[in-house]
Design a protein around this motif. Structure first.
Motif, PDB file in Angstrom:
ATOM      1  N   CYS A  15      -2.280   6.383  68.457  1.00  0.00           N
ATOM      2  CA  CYS A  15      -3.807   6.324  67.545  1.00  0.00           C
ATOM      3  C   CYS A  15      -2.734   6.045  66.718  1.00  0.00           C
ATOM      4  N   PRO A  16      -3.668   5.148  65.572  1.00  0.00           N
ATOM      5  CA  PRO A  16      -2.865   5.288  64.166  1.00  0.00           C
ATOM      6  C   PRO A  16      -2.633   6.333  63.058  1.00  0.00           C
ATOM      7  N   LEU A  17      -0.961   6.037  63.584  1.00  0.00           N
ATOM      8  CA  LEU A  17      -1.107   7.432  62.013  1.00  0.00           C
ATOM      9  C   LEU A  17      -0.737   7.111  60.814  1.00  0.00           C
ATOM     10  N   PRO A  18      -1.434   8.212  59.752  1.00  0.00           N
ATOM     11  CA  PRO A  18      -1.692   7.295  58.264  1.00  0.00           C
ATOM     12  C   PRO A  18       0.007   6.842  57.941  1.00  0.00           C
ATOM     13  N   PRO A  19      -0.395   5.358  57.023  1.00  0.00           N
ATOM     14  CA  PRO A  19       0.377   5.044  56.771  1.00  0.00           C
ATOM     15  C   PRO A  19       1.287   5.508  56.159  1.00  0.00           C
ATOM     16  N   ARG A  20       1.339   6.422  54.957  1.00  0.00           N
ATOM     17  CA  ARG A  20       2.511   7.309  54.424  1.00  0.00           C
ATOM     18  C   ARG A  20       3.039   8.636  55.308  1.00  0.00           C
ATOM     19  N   SER A  21       3.218   8.762  56.407  1.00  0.00           N
ATOM     20  CA  SER A  21       3.305   9.721  57.212  1.00  0.00           C
ATOM     21  C   SER A  21       4.468   9.484  56.882  1.00  0.00           C
ATOM     22  N   SER A  22       5.229  10.979  56.970  1.00  0.00           N
ATOM     23  CA  SER A  22       6.584  11.367  57.245  1.00  0.00           C
ATOM     24  C   SER A  22       7.215  12.768  58.288  1.00  0.00           C
ATOM     25  N   TYR A  23       8.146  12.193  58.966  1.00  0.00           N
ATOM     26  CA  TYR A  23       8.493  12.189  60.169  1.00  0.00           C
ATOM     27  C   TYR A  23       9.466  13.192  60.208  1.00  0.00           C
ATOM     28  N   VAL A  24       9.549  13.881  61.523  1.00  0.00           N
ATOM     29  CA  VAL A  24      10.867  14.717  61.884  1.00  0.00           C
ATOM     30  C   VAL A  24      11.586  13.842  63.114  1.00  0.00           C
ATOM     31  N   TRP A  25      13.164  14.193  62.937  1.00  0.00           N
ATOM     32  CA  TRP A  25      13.852  13.601  64.068  1.00  0.00           C
ATOM     33  C   TRP A  25      14.841  14.491  64.522  1.00  0.00           C
ATOM     34  N   TYR A  26      14.887  15.174  65.843  1.00  0.00           N
ATOM     35  CA  TYR A  26      15.441  16.320  65.836  1.00  0.00           C
ATOM     36  C   TYR A  26      16.584  15.344  66.952  1.00  0.00           C
ATOM     37  N   LYS A  27      17.931  15.890  66.955  1.00  0.00           N
ATOM     38  CA  LYS A  27      18.975  15.716  67.665  1.00  0.00           C
ATOM     39  C   LYS A  27      19.912  16.814  68.121  1.00  0.00           C
ATOM     40  N   ASN A  28      19.713  16.893  69.921  1.00  0.00           N
ATOM     41  CA  ASN A  28      19.974  18.418  70.252  1.00  0.00           C
ATOM     42  C   ASN A  28      19.492  19.327  69.480  1.00  0.00           C
ATOM     43  N   GLY A  29      18.163  19.588  69.658  1.00  0.00           N
ATOM     44  CA  GLY A  29      17.329  20.591  69.239  1.00  0.00           C
ATOM     45  C   GLY A  29      16.981  20.927  67.721  1.00  0.00           C
ATOM     46  N   GLY A  30      18.560  19.958  67.170  1.00  0.00           N
ATOM     47  CA  GLY A  30      18.155  19.932  65.479  1.00  0.00           C
ATOM     48  C   GLY A  30      18.013  19.364  64.674  1.00  0.00           C
ATOM     49  N   ILE A  31      17.288  19.611  63.740  1.00  0.00           N
ATOM     50  CA  ILE A  31      16.556  18.449  62.200  1.00  0.00           C
ATOM     51  C   ILE A  31      17.672  17.582  62.205  1.00  0.00           C
ATOM     52  N   ILE A  32      17.496  16.130  62.086  1.00  0.00           N
ATOM     53  CA  ILE A  32      17.961  15.360  61.241  1.00  0.00           C
ATOM     54  C   ILE A  32      18.024  15.597  60.253  1.00  0.00           C
ATOM     55  N   LYS A  33      18.958  15.783  59.474  1.00  0.00           N
ATOM     56  CA  LYS A  33      18.722  15.688  57.772  1.00  0.00           C
ATOM     57  C   LYS A  33      18.466  14.132  56.947  1.00  0.00           C
ATOM     58  N   ASP A  34      17.455  14.434  56.187  1.00  0.00           N
ATOM     59  CA  ASP A  34      17.063  13.136  55.592  1.00  0.00           C
ATOM     60  C   ASP A  34      16.699  11.885  56.463  1.00  0.00           C
ATOM     61  N   LYS A  35      16.182  11.949  57.904  1.00  0.00           N
ATOM     62  CA  LYS A  35      14.927  11.133  58.425  1.00  0.00           C
ATOM     63  C   LYS A  35      14.138  11.347  58.662  1.00  0.00           C
ATOM     64  N   THR A  36      13.254  10.810  57.654  1.00  0.00           N
ATOM     65  CA  THR A  36      11.891  10.885  57.287  1.00  0.00           C
ATOM     66  C   THR A  36      10.911   9.797  58.218  1.00  0.00           C
ATOM     67  N   GLN A  37      11.534   8.273  58.711  1.00  0.00           N
ATOM     68  CA  GLN A  37      10.613   7.382  58.304  1.00  0.00           C
ATOM     69  C   GLN A  37      10.382   7.371  59.928  1.00  0.00           C
ATOM     70  N   GLN A  38       9.711   6.717  60.212  1.00  0.00           N
ATOM     71  CA  GLN A  38       8.683   5.691  61.594  1.00  0.00           C
ATOM     72  C   GLN A  38      10.235   5.948  62.390  1.00  0.00           C
ATOM     73  N   LYS A  39      10.986   4.787  61.725  1.00  0.00           N
ATOM     74  CA  LYS A  39      12.319   4.342  62.590  1.00  0.00           C
ATOM     75  C   LYS A  39      13.306   4.959  62.049  1.00  0.00           C
ATOM     76  N   SER A  42      20.128  14.094  72.504  1.00  0.00           N
ATOM     77  CA  SER A  42      18.488  13.881  72.795  1.00  0.00           C
ATOM     78  C   SER A  42      18.660  13.480  72.302  1.00  0.00           C
ATOM     79  N   VAL A  43      16.873  12.873  71.773  1.00  0.00           N
ATOM     80  CA  VAL A  43      16.558  12.570  70.440  1.00  0.00           C
ATOM     81  C   VAL A  43      14.734  13.066  71.055  1.00  0.00           C
ATOM     82  N   SER A  44      14.363  13.221  69.717  1.00  0.00           N
ATOM     83  CA  SER A  44      12.266  13.645  69.605  1.00  0.00           C
ATOM     84  C   SER A  44      12.044  13.089  68.254  1.00  0.00           C
TER      85      SER A  44
END
Length: 636
Positions: A120-144, A154-156
């Motif tokens: 499904c198309p996501l809103p163009p200005r969506s902010s993202y959360v990236w996880y590494k080994n169950g922890g949030i990766i700081k300052d990583k909010t882009q789709q890439k 592991s990554v999610s």
């Protein structure tokens, strides 16, 4: 999903009433199937039909929920049903981590460029959360996201604000990496029951310990937890948290944490629910559905109860027998029993305050024992009041608000009316007034004075004559009124809220003239040519008019109370008659006047008084007979 709907309130002088509202995705027997009766949705949907809104909520979305959802409402009018078409098309998808580029891994580290994507198309200005080994990766909010990562990591990813809808974990290199997987993203369980939340993990050190954390409650549970309701078990490749005797406060998100796995990654959400019966009104009548926000896992049969007795053969979540407002109904599932549903009963109206004074406020409260909760309508006498609330508040109540009131409590199963309560608005006496009957008061007649005043409660009365208390009754009655009863009368009206006094009323007793009295004034010597004045007076109401006659003469000598004979001669002597008259009658008296040489004789009849005046040179004497007074005046 939401919508709004509208309809004309009246069609051809008939009130338009909505009888059924629901959402559907499919037909059953060529009829629209209410989602509440659809086994695929019955335990996961809720409606909100407040006002003219039509809101649908679906919990625990599945890929199979992708469909077109339509809203429909049905009224009491022939052909008065409408389906909103087209409906709302729902597409259910999930997030995935796509590895765009990956360099060769050296020194246990790899460089990866990854994309968080969805069908499904996501809103163009969506902010993202990236996880590494169950922890949030700081300052990583882009789709890439690109970085050097250990090959065991592991990554999610997730869209911010929807972290529970994260993607599956992806290993940086191969299939073996540090990861924790939960058996369920969400679990629902009945209040008072027990539940076990479990997870599996890999690539953890042998014999490592871990703990469970409640996100909102900020509580930690491990194998040493002293709370008997919470028990943690550790296994070689997993762990479990068992919670007994569930309460509403146990509804929370629970996450597992080890020294290699962070607590930021979403875990299992526990929802503690209860079971209840939903009443559905359709064109075919009333229906019942055994409903919960979610049903715990398992394959239990439903049990239905009518008036507390088990209904044989009913094992579906939908009650198939005819539903009557005279009975109570409940259902059971997995050992949990719902509260009973029933039409309103014990409907009553209370009034506060119990004593109502005009211009004050009064509140009527309609109470009812009903499940589902009842709505209320109010009636005054036989008129419907446009108030749908358990409280009827009359502010600054007026006496015209007095009357019989009752309420009707209604729910999906039926309606019941309360007994009547009577609003009796009390107020102090209004301006008191006095009436007299008959309006014209004649002596010796029967006369009644009545004091009137609008008051609630009824006033007591006190009468005054010329400011002296006369008696304490509403009426003053004279069986044979006399002239001495004339005077100023007023009354006072009084109740517990106040008093008022009437304007004084002059009671004027009328009567015909009494027998007149006559008097004679003699001035100077009584000689021919002198003057004599005759005076007539009579007690009468209204005041009498007077007429003087001389015996055997038809024309009156005078129409004044005082009759003066000037330049008297012998011919003026004789019998004079005074007539006193008003509209009620007349009376008369006579007087004899004699003119002679040096002698004047006066006589009168009836109850009378006489007076004579003589000159100093003469002498005066009177002589009384049986019915006449003779006055002799002798002159030199």
């Amino acid at each position: 999903m939401s919508c709004t709907y509208s309809y004309p309130p009246w069609i051809e002088d008939k009130e338009n009433v909505v009888q059924r509202r629901f959402w559907f995705t499919k037909l059953k027997n060529n009829k629209e199937l209410d989602l509440r009766e659809d086994p695929d949705y019955a335990d996961r949907i809720t409606y909100d039909f407040s006002g003219n809104n039509c809101l649908l909520r679906i919990s625990g979305l599945k890929l199979s929920d992708s469909a077109e959802f339509k809203f429909r409402f049905e009224t009491n009018q022939p052909g008065g049903s409408l389906t909103g078409s087209p409906g709302v098309t729902l597409t259910v998808t999930d997030l995935k981590v796509q590895i765009l580029t990956k360099t060769s891994c050296s020194g246990w580290r790899c460089r990866l460029e990854m994309l968080c994507q969805s069908r499904c198309p996501l809103p163009p200005r969506s902010s993202y959360v990236w996880y590494k080994n169950g922890g949030i990766i700081k300052d990583k909010t882009q789709q890439k996201y690109s970085d050097y990562l250990y090959s065991s990591a592991s990554v999610s990813c997730a869209v911010r604000g929807h972290e529970s809808l994260h993607s599956s974990l992806v290993c940086v290199d191969g299939d073996s990496c540090i990861k924790v997987s939960y058996s369920e993203k969400s679990i629902c369980a009945f209040r008072g029951s027990s539940v076990t939340i479990s997870c599996s993990f890999q690539n953890q050190n042998s014999g490592s310990s871990g703990s469970w954390i409640s996100v909102r409650g900020q509580q930690m549970y491990d194998q040493n937890t002293g709370n008997n309701r919470f028990q943690v078990q550790m296994y070689q490749s997993g762990s479990s948290l068992t919670i007994r005797d569930l309460t509403d406060g146990d509804s929370d998100e629970y996450r597992f944490k080890t020294w290699r796995w962070n607590k930021d990654f979403p875990g299992t959400t526990l929802t503690v629910v209860d079971l209840h019966v939903v009443v559905i009104r359709s064109s075919s009548g009333l229906g019942l559905v055994c409903h919960s926000n979610c049903f715990p896992p398992g394959h239990f049969s439903f049990i239905w109860f009518k008036n507390g007795e088990k209904v044989q053969g009913e094992t579906s979540s939908i009650y198939r027998e005819a539903v009557s407002p005279e009975y109570t109904y409940s259902c059971s599932y997995g050992g949990q029993r719902s509260p009973e549903v029933y039409a309103p009963k014990s409907v009553s109206v209370s009034m506060d305050p119990p004593e109502i004074l005009e211009d004050h406020s009064v509140t009527l409260t309609c109470s009812s024992d009903a499940k589902p909760a009842a709505t209320f309508r109010w009636f005054k006498d036989i008129r419907t009041l446009l108030i749908e609330d358990p409280h009827l508040i009359l502010r600054s109540v007026h006496r015209s608000d007095s009357g019989k009131y009752h309420c009707v409590a209604e729910n999906e199963l039926g309606k019941t009316a309360s007994e009547y309560v009577f609003i009796n608005v009390e107020y102090p006496p209004e301006t008191s007034s006095v009436s007299v009957n008959p309006p014209e008061i004649l002596e010796n007649s029967s006369v009644t004075l009545t004091c009137s005043s609008d008051a609630n409660p009824a006033a007591s009365y006190t009468w005054f004559k010329d400011n002296r208390i006369l008696l304490s009754e509403q009426e003053v009655h004279f069986s044979s009124i006399r002239s001495e009863d004339s005077g100023n009368y007023r009354c006072k009206s009084e109740n517990k809220h106040g008093q008022s006094s009437s304007i004084p009323l002059l009671l004027d007793v009328q009567y015909p003239p009494r027998i007149p009295s006559v008097s004679v004034s003699v001035f100077g010597q009584i000689l021919e040519g002198s003057s004599v004045t005759l005076t007539c007076s009579s007690d009468a109401n209204p005041a009498a008019s007077y007429t003087w006659f001389k015996e055997n003469k038809d024309s009156p000598k005078s129409e004044e109370q005082m009759f003066t004979i000037s330049d008297i001669t012998a011919e003026d002597g004789g019998l004079y008659i005074c007539v006193a008259q008003n509209k009620l009658g007349q009376q008369n008296s006579t007087v004899q006047v004699s003119v002679g040489s040096g002698q004047f004789i006066m006589s009168s009849t009836g109850n009378k008084s006489c007076r004579a005046a003589a000159s100093p040179e003469g002498s005066t004497e009177t002589e009384e007979t049986s019915n006449r007074t003779i006055l002799k005046i002798t002159t030199d």
